[in-house]
Design a protein around this motif. Structure first.
Motif, mmCIF file in Angstrom:
data_model
loop_
_atom_site.group_PDB
_atom_site.id
_atom_site.type_symbol
_atom_site.label_atom_id
_atom_site.label_comp_id
_atom_site.label_asym_id
_atom_site.label_seq_id
_atom_site.Cartn_x
_atom_site.Cartn_y
_atom_site.Cartn_z
ATOM 1 N N TRP A 56 0.870 -1.171 0.000
ATOM 2 C CA TRP A 56 0.000 0.000 0.000
ATOM 3 C C TRP A 56 0.907 1.221 0.000
ATOM 4 C CZ3 TRP A 56 -1.288 -4.575 2.061
ATOM 5 C CH2 TRP A 56 -2.586 -5.049 1.827
ATOM 6 N N ILE A 57 0.970 1.899 -1.114
ATOM 7 C CA ILE A 57 1.841 3.070 -1.234
ATOM 8 C C ILE A 57 1.285 4.191 -0.354
ATOM 9 C CG2 ILE A 57 2.669 4.842 -2.845
ATOM 10 C CD1 ILE A 57 2.695 2.678 -5.004
ATOM 11 N N ILE A 64 4.917 8.229 -8.915
ATOM 12 C CA ILE A 64 5.837 7.107 -8.734
ATOM 13 C C ILE A 64 6.977 7.291 -9.716
ATOM 14 C CG2 ILE A 64 6.099 4.598 -8.825
ATOM 15 C CD1 ILE A 64 3.128 4.388 -8.175
ATOM 16 N N VAL A 78 -0.172 -4.232 -5.780
ATOM 17 C CA VAL A 78 0.176 -2.876 -5.349
ATOM 18 C C VAL A 78 -1.071 -2.010 -5.373
ATOM 19 C CG1 VAL A 78 0.849 -2.183 -7.694
ATOM 20 C CG2 VAL A 78 1.714 -0.902 -5.732
ATOM 21 N N HIS A 79 -1.235 -1.224 -4.305
ATOM 22 C CA HIS A 79 -2.371 -0.317 -4.171
ATOM 23 C C HIS A 79 -1.836 1.112 -4.222
ATOM 24 C CE1 HIS A 79 -4.815 -3.776 -2.838
ATOM 25 N NE2 HIS A 79 -3.707 -4.147 -2.222
ATOM 26 N N ILE A 80 -2.204 1.840 -5.262
ATOM 27 C CA ILE A 80 -1.715 3.201 -5.471
ATOM 28 C C ILE A 80 -2.748 4.176 -4.901
ATOM 29 C CG2 ILE A 80 -0.949 4.883 -7.184
ATOM 30 C CD1 ILE A 80 -0.321 2.511 -9.027
ATOM 31 N N CYS A 84 -2.289 10.287 -6.364
ATOM 32 C CA CYS A 84 -1.151 9.981 -7.241
ATOM 33 C C CYS A 84 -1.577 10.249 -8.683
ATOM 34 C CB CYS A 84 -0.719 8.529 -7.076
ATOM 35 S SG CYS A 84 0.747 8.098 -8.051
ATOM 36 N N ILE A 87 2.667 7.696 -13.113
ATOM 37 C CA ILE A 87 3.556 6.547 -12.919
ATOM 38 C C ILE A 87 4.682 6.694 -13.928
ATOM 39 C CG2 ILE A 87 3.762 4.037 -12.967
ATOM 40 C CD1 ILE A 87 0.785 3.881 -12.327
ATOM 41 N N VAL A 101 -3.028 -4.451 -9.774
ATOM 42 C CA VAL A 101 -2.685 -3.039 -9.597
ATOM 43 C C VAL A 101 -3.981 -2.266 -9.401
ATOM 44 C CG1 VAL A 101 -1.585 -0.995 -10.560
ATOM 45 C CG2 VAL A 101 -0.664 -3.262 -11.092
ATOM 46 N N PHE A 103 -5.430 1.215 -9.470
ATOM 47 C CA PHE A 103 -5.156 2.581 -9.908
ATOM 48 C C PHE A 103 -6.125 3.551 -9.233
ATOM 49 C CE2 PHE A 103 -3.779 0.216 -13.797
ATOM 50 C CZ PHE A 103 -2.446 0.582 -13.758
ATOM 51 N N LEU A 107 -5.188 9.342 -11.306
ATOM 52 C CA LEU A 107 -4.069 9.063 -12.222
ATOM 53 C C LEU A 107 -4.362 9.589 -13.626
ATOM 54 C CD1 LEU A 107 -1.301 7.523 -12.242
ATOM 55 C CD2 LEU A 107 -2.558 5.607 -13.242
ATOM 56 N N SER A 114 6.122 1.391 -18.065
ATOM 57 C CA SER A 114 5.817 1.328 -16.635
ATOM 58 C C SER A 114 5.568 -0.095 -16.155
ATOM 59 C CB SER A 114 4.577 2.176 -16.315
ATOM 60 O OG SER A 114 4.859 3.534 -16.423
#
Length: 256
Positions: A56-57, A64, A78-80, A84, A87, A101, A103, A107, A114
């Protein structure tokens, strides 16, 4: 300690996350990271040094950076966070076991390569405000179908090189090709089998734009009603008018 739901840094005494309001005492709602796991500068996640399979970012990340997660073989999900916006170049390049992923709606740009060579990545629900998809963004992945949101304005060449089906929810965005070659390279490769369009205009050049002018393999094109998604029927053999048999909407669709 961080909130698993949104990535916000939390204190041990807190009962609820101040950002997403989830119950921090519920099972698996917190995760420990050391300060060395994330190198963040001015909102840009420069590098991740941890070894977690699911990440978890943190919520203060707005971009990123270049090669931030490159070749993280163990990374599976991965949890953005919301907020954010970009990328960067090869951010998740060669993460061979990456399968999921998340998103954020915020974004707007997915950078060059990427997610290139993320060979187990098979699904990518693209966010609704996305505007730019750079070259080779999802090259050599397991993604077979992709839906392009209405918001997308530019797609660079070979962004979806192995995709078999592509659907454009709005008018066809600008396809940017390599200026160093003398032919138009498409955003999809020779594996493409089907194109679905919701735009009001379509001609033979559309296929060449999407798969490249150098390609001569056959691709089926399906044109759908923008109102209800039903397949359009042509009004008369020579007419450019197409009518939806379900809702009656008429579109001016030209095929050469």
């Amino acid at each position: 300690m961080f909130c698993v739901n949104c990535g916000t840094k939390i204190e041990p005494s807190w009962n609820f996350c101040p950002v997403c309001a989830c119950d921090l005492h519920s099972k698996n709602n917190t995760q420990n990271f050391t300060n060395k796991d994330f190198d963040i500068k001015d909102g840009v996640l420069v590098k991740y040094y941890g070894e977690a399979e699911e990440i978890w970012i943190p919520s203060n990340v707005t971009a990123i950076g270049r090669e931030a997660f490159i070749e993280k073989e163990y990374l599976r999900s991965v949890h953005i966070p919301e907020g954010c916006e970009k990328i960067g170049y090869r951010a998740f390049y060669h993460c061979n076991n990456l399968r999921n992923v998340d998103f954020p709606d915020s974004l707007y740009e997915i950078g060059w390569s990427s997610f290139g060579f993320c060979k187990t990545l098979s699904e990518i629900p693209l966010p609704p405000k996305l505007k730019i998809i750079e070259r080779w963004a999802f090259d050599w992945t397991a993604i077979s179908e992709v839906i392009i949101p209405v918001s997308v304005e530019k797609i660079y060449y070979h962004a979806f090189d192995k995709v078999k089906k592509i659907e454009f929810k709005g008018n066809l965005p600008e396809i940017i090709h390599d200026e160093n070659v003398d032919y138009l390279e498409g955003c999809c490769g020779s594996d493409l089998q089907s194109i679905t369009l919701f735009s009001d205009y379509c001609d033979a050049e559309v296929i060449k734009i999407i798969i490249g002018k150098s390609s001569n393999h056959k691709v089926s094109v399906k044109h759908l009603c923008k109102n209800c998604g039903n397949i359009l029927n042509r009004i008369g053999f020579w007419s450019s008018k197409w009518e939806c048999p379900k809702c009656g909407n008429v579109s001016n669709v030209k095929f050469n």
